[in-house]
Design a protein around this motif. Sequence first.
Motif, PDB file in Angstrom:
ATOM      1  N   GLU A 168       0.834  -1.214   0.000  1.00  0.00           N
ATOM      2  CA  GLU A 168       0.000   0.000   0.000  1.00  0.00           C
ATOM      3  C   GLU A 168       0.861   1.254   0.000  1.00  0.00           C
ATOM      4  O   GLU A 168       2.002   1.238   0.465  1.00  0.00           O
ATOM      5  N   SER A 169       0.252   2.327  -0.535  1.00  0.00           N
ATOM      6  CA  SER A 169       0.908   3.629  -0.405  1.00  0.00           C
ATOM      7  C   SER A 169      -0.162   4.688  -0.565  1.00  0.00           C
ATOM      8  O   SER A 169      -1.067   4.564  -1.378  1.00  0.00           O
ATOM      9  N   ASN A 170      -0.085   5.729   0.287  1.00  0.00           N
ATOM     10  CA  ASN A 170      -1.041   6.816   0.065  1.00  0.00           C
ATOM     11  C   ASN A 170      -0.307   8.150  -0.037  1.00  0.00           C
ATOM     12  O   ASN A 170      -0.845   9.193   0.240  1.00  0.00           O
ATOM     13  N   ARG A 171       0.974   8.053  -0.421  1.00  0.00           N
ATOM     14  CA  ARG A 171       1.723   9.321  -0.536  1.00  0.00           C
ATOM     15  C   ARG A 171       2.188   9.490  -1.974  1.00  0.00           C
ATOM     16  O   ARG A 171       3.305   9.830  -2.240  1.00  0.00           O
ATOM     17  N   GLY A 172       1.332   9.140  -2.930  1.00  0.00           N
ATOM     18  CA  GLY A 172       1.779   9.274  -4.327  1.00  0.00           C
ATOM     19  C   GLY A 172       2.593   8.044  -4.674  1.00  0.00           C
ATOM     20  O   GLY A 172       3.467   7.634  -3.933  1.00  0.00           O
ATOM     21  N   VAL A 173       2.250   7.408  -5.783  1.00  0.00           N
ATOM     22  CA  VAL A 173       2.937   6.159  -6.140  1.00  0.00           C
ATOM     23  C   VAL A 173       3.050   6.076  -7.657  1.00  0.00           C
ATOM     24  O   VAL A 173       2.212   6.640  -8.382  1.00  0.00           O
ATOM     25  N   GLU A 174       4.111   5.422  -8.127  1.00  0.00           N
ATOM     26  CA  GLU A 174       4.221   5.155  -9.566  1.00  0.00           C
ATOM     27  C   GLU A 174       4.930   3.815  -9.702  1.00  0.00           C
ATOM     28  O   GLU A 174       5.601   3.375  -8.771  1.00  0.00           O
ATOM     29  N   GLY A 175       4.704   3.183 -10.813  1.00  0.00           N
ATOM     30  CA  GLY A 175       5.344   1.875 -10.942  1.00  0.00           C
ATOM     31  C   GLY A 175       4.897   1.157 -12.200  1.00  0.00           C
ATOM     32  O   GLY A 175       4.284   1.751 -13.097  1.00  0.00           O
ATOM     33  N   GLN A 176       5.193  -0.131 -12.219  1.00  0.00           N
ATOM     34  CA  GLN A 176       4.885  -0.941 -13.406  1.00  0.00           C
ATOM     35  C   GLN A 176       4.194  -2.213 -12.964  1.00  0.00           C
ATOM     36  O   GLN A 176       4.635  -2.870 -12.011  1.00  0.00           O
ATOM     37  N   MET A 177       3.063  -2.523 -13.602  1.00  0.00           N
ATOM     38  CA  MET A 177       2.399  -3.803 -13.340  1.00  0.00           C
ATOM     39  C   MET A 177       2.221  -4.479 -14.688  1.00  0.00           C
ATOM     40  O   MET A 177       2.476  -3.863 -15.717  1.00  0.00           O
ATOM     41  N   PRO A 178       1.769  -5.740 -14.695  1.00  0.00           N
ATOM     42  CA  PRO A 178       1.681  -6.424 -15.993  1.00  0.00           C
ATOM     43  C   PRO A 178       0.939  -5.593 -17.046  1.00  0.00           C
ATOM     44  O   PRO A 178       1.371  -5.521 -18.196  1.00  0.00           O
ATOM     45  N   LEU A 179      -0.154  -4.920 -16.626  1.00  0.00           N
ATOM     46  CA  LEU A 179      -0.966  -4.226 -17.631  1.00  0.00           C
ATOM     47  C   LEU A 179      -0.283  -2.960 -18.126  1.00  0.00           C
ATOM     48  O   LEU A 179      -0.546  -2.477 -19.217  1.00  0.00           O
ATOM     49  N   GLY A 180       0.601  -2.392 -17.327  1.00  0.00           N
ATOM     50  CA  GLY A 180       1.264  -1.183 -17.835  1.00  0.00           C
ATOM     51  C   GLY A 180       1.858  -0.355 -16.725  1.00  0.00           C
ATOM     52  O   GLY A 180       1.898  -0.748 -15.562  1.00  0.00           O
ATOM     53  N   ARG A 181       2.297   0.819 -17.120  1.00  0.00           N
ATOM     54  CA  ARG A 181       2.953   1.734 -16.187  1.00  0.00           C
ATOM     55  C   ARG A 181       1.861   2.570 -15.525  1.00  0.00           C
ATOM     56  O   ARG A 181       0.912   2.986 -16.184  1.00  0.00           O
ATOM     57  N   PHE A 182       1.944   2.789 -14.192  1.00  0.00           N
ATOM     58  CA  PHE A 182       0.869   3.525 -13.510  1.00  0.00           C
ATOM     59  C   PHE A 182       1.425   4.613 -12.610  1.00  0.00           C
ATOM     60  O   PHE A 182       2.557   4.547 -12.145  1.00  0.00           O
ATOM     61  N   THR A 183       0.601   5.631 -12.423  1.00  0.00           N
ATOM     62  CA  THR A 183       0.873   6.621 -11.375  1.00  0.00           C
ATOM     63  C   THR A 183      -0.472   6.914 -10.715  1.00  0.00           C
ATOM     64  O   THR A 183      -1.522   6.819 -11.363  1.00  0.00           O
ATOM     65  N   ALA A 184      -0.428   7.230  -9.416  1.00  0.00           N
ATOM     66  CA  ALA A 184      -1.693   7.526  -8.716  1.00  0.00           C
ATOM     67  C   ALA A 184      -1.347   8.181  -7.385  1.00  0.00           C
ATOM     68  O   ALA A 184      -0.188   8.196  -6.974  1.00  0.00           O
ATOM     69  N   ALA A 185      -2.400   8.705  -6.732  1.00  0.00           N
ATOM     70  CA  ALA A 185      -2.157   9.285  -5.408  1.00  0.00           C
ATOM     71  C   ALA A 185      -2.086   8.161  -4.371  1.00  0.00           C
ATOM     72  O   ALA A 185      -1.325   8.207  -3.418  1.00  0.00           O
ATOM     73  N   GLU A 186      -2.927   7.127  -4.594  1.00  0.00           N
ATOM     74  CA  GLU A 186      -2.974   6.034  -3.604  1.00  0.00           C
ATOM     75  C   GLU A 186      -2.952   4.695  -4.325  1.00  0.00           C
ATOM     76  O   GLU A 186      -3.449   4.586  -5.452  1.00  0.00           O
ATOM     77  N   MET A 187      -2.395   3.705  -3.683  1.00  0.00           N
ATOM     78  CA  MET A 187      -2.416   2.355  -4.269  1.00  0.00           C
ATOM     79  C   MET A 187      -2.635   1.328  -3.176  1.00  0.00           C
ATOM     80  O   MET A 187      -2.067   1.420  -2.092  1.00  0.00           O
ATOM     81  N   GLN A 188      -3.517   0.345  -3.470  1.00  0.00           N
ATOM     82  CA  GLN A 188      -3.621  -0.839  -2.604  1.00  0.00           C
ATOM     83  C   GLN A 188      -3.496  -2.052  -3.514  1.00  0.00           C
ATOM     84  O   GLN A 188      -4.323  -2.238  -4.404  1.00  0.00           O
ATOM     85  N   ALA A 189      -2.431  -2.819  -3.317  1.00  0.00           N
ATOM     86  CA  ALA A 189      -2.269  -4.022  -4.149  1.00  0.00           C
ATOM     87  C   ALA A 189      -2.500  -5.218  -3.249  1.00  0.00           C
ATOM     88  O   ALA A 189      -1.905  -5.322  -2.161  1.00  0.00           O
ATOM     89  N   ASP A 190      -3.395  -6.094  -3.674  1.00  0.00           N
ATOM     90  CA  ASP A 190      -3.659  -7.311  -2.902  1.00  0.00           C
ATOM     91  C   ASP A 190      -3.018  -8.461  -3.661  1.00  0.00           C
ATOM     92  O   ASP A 190      -3.511  -8.879  -4.716  1.00  0.00           O
ATOM     93  N   LEU A 191      -1.894  -8.943  -3.145  1.00  0.00           N
ATOM     94  CA  LEU A 191      -1.124  -9.924  -3.910  1.00  0.00           C
ATOM     95  C   LEU A 191      -1.882 -11.236  -4.133  1.00  0.00           C
ATOM     96  O   LEU A 191      -1.900 -11.746  -5.246  1.00  0.00           O
TER      97      LEU A 191
END
Lengths: 212, 153
Positions: A168-191
Amino acid sequence: MPEAGDQVKVVKRSWAAPGGLHDVLVKALKVLLPAGIGVLLAYLLLSPLSKDREISFLLDKNKVDVAGERLKVQSAQYRGQDDQGRPFTINAKRALQASSKDPFVDIDGMSAGIQLSDGPARIAAPKARYNMDAQKVDVLGPILVTAADGYRLETRDVRVDLNQHKVESNRGVEGQMPLGRFTAAEMQADLPSRTVVLKGRARLHIVQGGLR
Amino acid sequence: ASQTSALKGHNSNAPVDVAADRIEVQDRADRAVFSGNVVVRQAELTLTAPRLTVAYSNSGGIEIDRIDGSGGVTVKSPSETASGQFAIYDIESRLITLIGNVHLIRGDSNVNGGRLVINLRDGTAVMDGGAPAGVKSQGGRVTGTFTVPQRRD
């Protein structure tokens, strides 16, 4: 007999003659050396009693350089169990725990192994801070999550919850997942379910590279 | 409307950029759900909708199969703007279908109807009453206003 030999004998005889320089020297030393030993002995015996200099000192704990690290370990391993009781391990190239009171360990070169329902997953991060009580890892900088089926999640500066396998992150996040490159203010990834929720002005850049 | 769209020869394999208030990517279901003023951009094509889902397949590389928009979708291209209740962008067959209260605005002409199919291969945009053949039709009608360019002779 050659004169040189006589010459040497004469010199030797003069050395040995009584009352010569050598004789006087030896007589003097015969008296002085034992006296010198006596004086030295006396000095050594008496010196600790002399009052004028205090040799002993008090160790002042404030001045002395106290080592801040309480426990510094090379290649440590921390183990725990997630909510379903499955084991996880955290391997650290270097781990530093400030004090046994607070359960935080600063880790360099973290490589954690968790058990998901469909197989193992690995979480790697050069720099992280592990909270042993909460079993959560705050990653400082890049993180790479790889799962058995080839699922990959690369991002930065996130919190990994080892109990429920969430990132998780709620301080601005960017990264790469299978579907593509993402940026957002918040992220919750459930593995376990491979679900990523992005909030705030979330953006996804999908590059199609299929075989079509 | 017979003019060809600027989307003629549009590359449906080009990268797609999507922005939304909320994105939920369900990798297991090979689906991503976007909600909250969603804007999709692919080359000169822009698609906006309150809700949108992308269905894709991941065989070595990502291939988007379909993009579905609902809740009032607008499709914009350099040559026209179309809007309708629902939109289905079928990447495979390179067709954008708009359904439900569809408006197509191209230049000065404005056509309304039940369904619009924009073919990205040849750039044609075909508006029809809406009810496909074989379905009980509610007498969908196509209305349109055309302005004929003044003959300057």
